[in-house]
Structure formats: structure tokens, C-alpha cells
Scaffold this motif. Structure first.
Motif, mmCIF file in Angstrom:
data_model
loop_
_atom_site.group_PDB
_atom_site.id
_atom_site.type_symbol
_atom_site.label_atom_id
_atom_site.label_comp_id
_atom_site.label_asym_id
_atom_site.label_seq_id
_atom_site.Cartn_x
_atom_site.Cartn_y
_atom_site.Cartn_z
ATOM 1 N N VAL A 1 34.032 41.520 34.077
ATOM 2 C CA VAL A 1 34.697 42.389 35.056
ATOM 3 C C VAL A 1 35.656 43.294 34.296
ATOM 4 N N LEU B 1 38.607 45.854 34.784
ATOM 5 C CA LEU B 1 39.599 46.373 35.716
ATOM 6 C C LEU B 1 40.033 47.751 35.245
ATOM 7 N N ALA C 1 45.825 42.203 40.422
ATOM 8 C CA ALA C 1 44.967 42.014 39.252
ATOM 9 C C ALA C 1 45.382 40.772 38.469
ATOM 10 N N PHE D 1 44.144 37.737 40.213
ATOM 11 C CA PHE D 1 42.703 37.628 39.983
ATOM 12 C C PHE D 1 42.429 36.986 38.625
ATOM 13 N N GLN E 1 40.325 33.009 37.587
ATOM 14 C CA GLN E 1 38.970 33.071 37.071
ATOM 15 C C GLN E 1 38.616 31.881 36.192
ATOM 16 N N VAL F 1 35.888 47.392 38.534
ATOM 17 C CA VAL F 1 36.781 47.456 39.691
ATOM 18 C C VAL F 1 37.762 48.595 39.448
ATOM 19 N N ARG G 1 44.288 41.619 47.591
ATOM 20 C CA ARG G 1 43.754 40.371 47.061
ATOM 21 C C ARG G 1 42.336 40.122 47.557
ATOM 22 N N TYR H 1 39.372 41.382 45.346
ATOM 23 C CA TYR H 1 38.906 40.565 44.229
ATOM 24 C C TYR H 1 38.113 39.350 44.701
ATOM 25 N N GLU H 2 38.420 38.852 45.889
ATOM 26 C CA GLU H 2 37.680 37.702 46.396
ATOM 27 C C GLU H 2 36.228 38.049 46.694
ATOM 28 N N ILE I 1 34.367 40.267 45.004
ATOM 29 C CA ILE I 1 33.613 40.757 43.847
ATOM 30 C C ILE I 1 32.518 39.765 43.494
#
Length: 338
Positions: free
Chosen positions: A90, A92, A117, A120, A124, A215, A292, A295-296, A298
Motif C-alpha cells: 500500500v 500512501l 494514516a 492504519f 497492519q 491511497v 478511518r 483504510y478499513e 482497502i
């Protein structure tokens, strides 16, 4: 499934198992002779047909199987096991133009984007590599893809508002990061051939490159060349999805920049176009909670990767379980251990 051993010499202990079996059979034969001498002819009470009760031999057989498993466990076996895990890259892409200092998203557009970010990054799993690209009137890689959370959090924390905005430069910098990351993971073989000239990648259907996503966090305002749509088409030709998050309000707000008062507002149409061209998705980030949620949603890829792992604990556990079962059955049926 191929199996290897760290201490294969320990397998020689398996040669003792036939001797243990022979000793058990000899003891059983002696027991039968003693029984015959007392006139019982090898019969147990309640056993029809003069056959030995199979329950007499079940616990020792379990003990022998348990010893075999424990001996194999001593050799520390390793096996290639396929384990599913979440993987992917990913990138950013953070807008650090001057308009990101606007406070129509508390505390500011940029600070809200950084906070989301960073959260996120913290959530991970190790299999997900994350890179950071920042752009204003130019795009540059702040952090190459990595799973080092400390490095990623520090890179995001360093971001501050700069000058103008070129969405295309941010996207192109992200594509360069992905290309460099793919080149590093490819095998490098020695050759004495002259290097071939770079080849323009053959376009593929949008969204088909599932190993990585971009993103883009921005208010969508663009005042620098090149055209953002052209950069989005370049991402689409490589199959890379771009998820865009719109920061700020459509009504806009006034902002002080270098002593001048300027008007800035969210350009949703431009961000929606980028997402549509790349088969990604657009999100309206009206507050920190909505940010938020970006990102959930993605998409990352579950893959099954084969790794060699030691299975000593598995075999040792199975051996101990057989020992306990054998001991329990022996106590239940005969009131003593074999």
C-alpha cells in the motif's frame, strides 16, 4: 509433503522400538506360560472362546506409538507448510500542499490525514508493506515500502504543508515506488549481456494488479502540470487501483498563506475521476471517523505462501496425548499401568 530433520541422528533411537516390542511379546508369552501352569489356559474372566482380551494390548500399543512420535520429535522435523496470510503493498500518497493547512477538517486537513494514516500503519499485519509518498508541486518518496512501523510513523510525522499542488506528480511518484519495489523483489541473475533498453509496459485491464494499491489523500485541488487524469490512466494501464479520499469541505474555507488570504475547497469531481479511471473507489472524509473508514475498506490480498517450519511441538504434543490416552485406558480397564 517433504520433511527434513535438524538432528537426523536422533532417528537412530527408533531402532530401539522393535526391541521394546520383542520384549513386550516375550513378557506376554511368559505370562501365558505362568497362567497355563496354574490351569487357566490363557483365559481371562469373561473372555469368550479363549481369545486374549484385545484391551490388554491396546495401552501398550498406544505407548509404543507415542514413543515413536517422541523420538521423531527429538530429531526436530521441518516441513513445508502452506499458510494463508494477508499480503500486499500500500502506497500512501499524502498531499502536503499549502491548502492542506486548512482547518475545515479538524485540527487541519493534513493533521487529520496523518492521524488516520498512522492508525492504519499500526493495525497492519507484518505481511503488508507500506510506502509513503508526499507531493506538493512535485512528488517524492518519503519512505520506501516496508513493514517497519517505527520508520513509517516517523515518516508520516515529518510531513508539513509546502507549496502548490500537482496530483499527477504524486501519482507518478507512487508508481515509481511500486516499480522500484517490484524490481528489488525480482531475482537478480549474473549476465555479461548488454542491458536491454527499458520497455514500456503493456497496458492491462484496470484494477487487475492486486499486489498493490495507492491511497491518495488530498483535497483534490490541482494547480500544476501534468494532467492528473493522464497520471491516473498510467496507473490504470499498470492495473494499479487508486483509492482517493477527499479532505475538506465542498463549501470551502479561507486560509492565510504567506500573508495572503486564499479560498480553498474540496474538488470531489477530480478525485472521483481518478478513482473511476483506475477501478478504485472515492471516499468523502468529512471527519476523522470517515477518514478511518477509508483504510478499513482497502482491499488487500490473502495469499497462501509455503514456508518451512519446525513441527517438533506438533509431534511431541501428539506423542504425549497418546501416552495419556494409553495410561487412562489401562487404569480404567485393569486398574494399573501396563
Amino acid at each position: 509433503m517433504p520433511v527434513s530433520f535438524i538432528w537426523p541422528a536422533m532417528l537412530l533411537l527408533l531402532l530401539a522400538l522393535p526391541a521394546a516390542l520383542a520384549l513386550y511379546l516375550r513378557l506376554q508369552a511368559r505370562r501365558r506360560r505362568l497362567a497355563a501352569a496354574f490351569g487357566q489356559a490363557g483365559l481371562r474372566a469373561g473372555t469368550p472362546g479363549g481369545r486374549a482380551d484385545w484391551r490388554q494390548h491396546a495401552p501398550p500399543a498406544l505407548f509404543l506409538a507415542a514413543l515413536a512420535l517422541l523420538v521423531v520429535a527429538l530429531a526436530r522435523p521441518q516441513a513445508a507448510v502452506g499458510l494463508p496470510r494477508l499480503e500486499g503493498t500500500v502506497v500512501l500518497v499524502m498531499d502536503v500542499s499549502g491548502s492542506m493547512a486548512a482547518d475545515d477538517l479538524e485540527p487541519t486537513r493534513l493533521e487529520a490525514a496523518k492521524a488516520a494514516a498512522q492508525e492504519f500503519v499500526r493495525n497492519q499485519p507484518p505481511g503488508v508493506q507500506i510506502g509513503v509518498v508526499a507531493f506538493s508541486d512535485n512528488g517524492f518518496a518519503v519512505q520506501a515500502p516496508t513493514d517497519d512501523q517505527a520508520a513509517l510513523l516517523a515518516a508520516l510525522d515529518r510531513l508539513t504543508p509546502q507549496r502548490g499542488t500537482s496530483l499527477a506528480q504524486g501519482l507518478l511518484a507512487a508508481l515509481s515506488v511500486l516499480a522500484a519495489d517490484a524490481e528489488q523483489t525480482a531475482p537478480r541473475l549474473y549476465t555479461n549481456r548488454e542491458p536491454a533498453p527499458p520497455v514500456t509496459p503493456t497496458p492491462v485491464p484496470a484494477g487487475t494488479y492486486t499486489s498493490a494499491v495507492i491511497v491518495l489523500m488530498s483535497d483534490g485541488e490541482n494547480n500544476e502540470n501534468p494532467d492528473p487524469a493522464a497520471a491516473a490512466r498510467a496507473a490504470a494501464d499498470r492495473g494499479v487501483r487508486v483509492y482517493t479520499a477527499g479532505l475538506g469541505s465542498a463549501e470551502g474555507t479561507m486560509l492565510e498563506v504567506n500573508g495572503f488570504t486564499v479560498f480553498t475547497q474540496l474538488d470531489e469531481a477530480r478525485l472521483q475521476e481518478i478513482a473511476q479511471l483506475t477501478d478504485g473507489a472515492y471516499y468523502r472524509a468529512e471527519d476523522a471517523e470517515a477518514l478511518r473508514a477509508v483504510y478499513e475498506d482497502i482491499a488487500r490480498t490473502w495469499v497462501t505462501r509455503t514456508d518451512e517450519m519446525e513441527v517438533t511441538a506438533l509431534l511431541a504434543g501428539a506423542g504425549l496425548l497418546l501416552l495419556l490416552i494409553g495410561a487412562g485406558l489401562s487404569l480404567w480397564w485393569s486398574g494399573h499401568l501396563p
